[in-house]
Design a protein around this motif. Structure first.
Motif, PDB file in Angstrom:
ATOM      1  N   GLY A 182       0.740  -1.533   0.167  1.00 25.03           N
ATOM      2  CA  GLY A 182       0.030  -0.289  -0.025  1.00 25.03           C
ATOM      3  C   GLY A 182       0.933   0.964   0.090  1.00 25.03           C
ATOM      4  N   TYR A 183       2.082   1.832  -0.083  1.00 25.91           N
ATOM      5  CA  TYR A 183       2.975   2.206  -0.081  1.00 25.91           C
ATOM      6  C   TYR A 183       2.940   2.456  -1.422  1.00 25.91           C
ATOM      7  N   ALA A 223       4.821   6.711  -5.260  1.00 29.18           N
ATOM      8  CA  ALA A 223       4.899   6.098  -3.572  1.00 29.18           C
ATOM      9  C   ALA A 223       3.529   7.317  -3.209  1.00 29.18           C
ATOM     10  N   LEU A 224       2.791   6.496  -2.840  1.00 25.02           N
ATOM     11  CA  LEU A 224       1.910   7.828  -1.544  1.00 25.02           C
ATOM     12  C   LEU A 224       2.528   8.668  -1.027  1.00 25.02           C
ATOM     13  N   LYS A 227       0.530  10.561   4.050  1.00 25.36           N
ATOM     14  CA  LYS A 227      -0.292   8.899   3.564  1.00 25.36           C
ATOM     15  C   LYS A 227       0.654   7.946   5.173  1.00 25.36           C
ATOM     16  N   LEU A 228       1.672   7.986   4.384  1.00 24.97           N
ATOM     17  CA  LEU A 228       2.445   7.064   5.091  1.00 24.97           C
ATOM     18  C   LEU A 228       2.617   6.923   6.350  1.00 24.97           C
ATOM     19  N   TYR A 248       6.438  10.003  13.771  1.00 29.57           N
ATOM     20  CA  TYR A 248       5.370  11.232  12.932  1.00 29.57           C
ATOM     21  C   TYR A 248       6.494  12.438  12.740  1.00 29.57           C
ATOM     22  N   PHE A 249       7.631  12.593  13.565  1.00 28.97           N
ATOM     23  CA  PHE A 249       8.502  13.299  13.186  1.00 28.97           C
ATOM     24  C   PHE A 249       9.567  12.741  12.227  1.00 28.97           C
ATOM     25  N   SER A 250       9.871  11.629  11.513  1.00 29.11           N
ATOM     26  CA  SER A 250      10.781  10.752  11.117  1.00 29.11           C
ATOM     27  C   SER A 250      10.308  11.600   9.958  1.00 29.11           C
TER      28      SER A 250
END
Length: 135
Positions: A58-59, A73-74, A78-79, A125-127
């Motif tokens: 799904g990526y 890529a999404l 979304k990732l 999240y921060f990554s």
């Protein structure tokens, strides 16, 4: 390829080649396997397998085109949502895992475990935010 961004994706669960393919795809947008392979500095045959796997997970999306397969890529946002969902799923499964291991399932509601899961979500999240900002 930006080593920091590759490491960021490694930290959230992708392997080295998947990270390179995703970053190449983020920068190219809609692109063929050959274009992604060139940007990722990987062999096209390997990239094709990685793209198919990322699409199944799904990526990536396969875009209809004539003759040449193209992928995209999404969006990184979304990732992030997908990774956060995985963290949430882990949070719900933790009592069952602990019970299976013979530990007290009530321990999964302890502040330490809740904090651990929350910190994992924040790191993810921060990554992803760093990937978006470095674009």
């Amino acid at each position: 390829m930006d080593r920091f961004l590759v490491q960021t994706l490694l930290n959230i669960g992708f392997n080295e080649k998947e990270a390179r393919v995703l970053l190449a795809s983020f920068s190219l947008g809609k692109a063929s396997t050959g274009e992604i392979a060139k940007r990722a500095e990987l062999k096209r045959a390997i990239v094709y397998v990685i793209l198919e796997d990322l699409a199944k997970r799904g990526y990536m999306t396969h875009l209809p085109s004539r003759g040449v397969k193209t992928y995209q890529a999404l969006p990184p946002e979304k990732l992030l949502q997908m990774r956060q969902q995985q963290v949430d799923n882990f949070r719900f499964m933790l009592p069952l895992i602990l019970k299976r291991l013979g530990a007290d399932p009530a321990a999964s509601s302890a502040p330490f475990v809740a904090t651990l899961v929350d910190v994992t979500g924040i790191i993810i999240y921060f990554s992803v935010a760093m990937i978006v900002l470095r674009g």
